[in-house]
Design an enzyme around this catalytic site. Sequence first.
Site: not given
Ligand code: FES
Length: 144
Positions: A53, A55, A78, A125
């Site tokens: 993702c 992140d 998230c 995540c």
């Molecule tokens: Fe990226 Fe959860 S969607 S850490």
Amino acid sequence: MTDIISNDGKLWTYTDKVKEHFFNPRNVIKTTEEEKRYDKEADGIGVENALPCGDMMKMWIKVSNSRIVDCKWRTFGCAVAMASTSIFSEKVIANGGMKIDDALCITAMKISKDLEELPTRKIHCADLVHKTFKAAVEDYQNRK
Ligand code: FES
């Protein structure tokens, strides 16, 4: 917006445990000033990103006698990343701190179990937490 998203998260499909940690995150760094202080004080710092993702997460640890006595974090991630890090940080510093080797064994699947099960598509995540903690431990060990 309250017609679409309830303020108490009732329309949200995560477990109560995920919601509780998301709404009341433990050990999270909230300000840049606090982050700068931990940049100086921490024994190890890890920064990682989640490939699925994009992140990212940063984690600061303090270590005493091979135990994790403090674990702070900040994430551009998230709700599950937040809840996963919150519950992980709470667990590793409980009772005077978990031994590093034991804390390294807390995998994404164990975090998922602690949060009363994450959806499969959100396991990455929780894995971001494990990866970031591992990076912080490696940083700690490289400083010794
Ligand atoms: Fe990226 Fe959860 S969607 S850490």
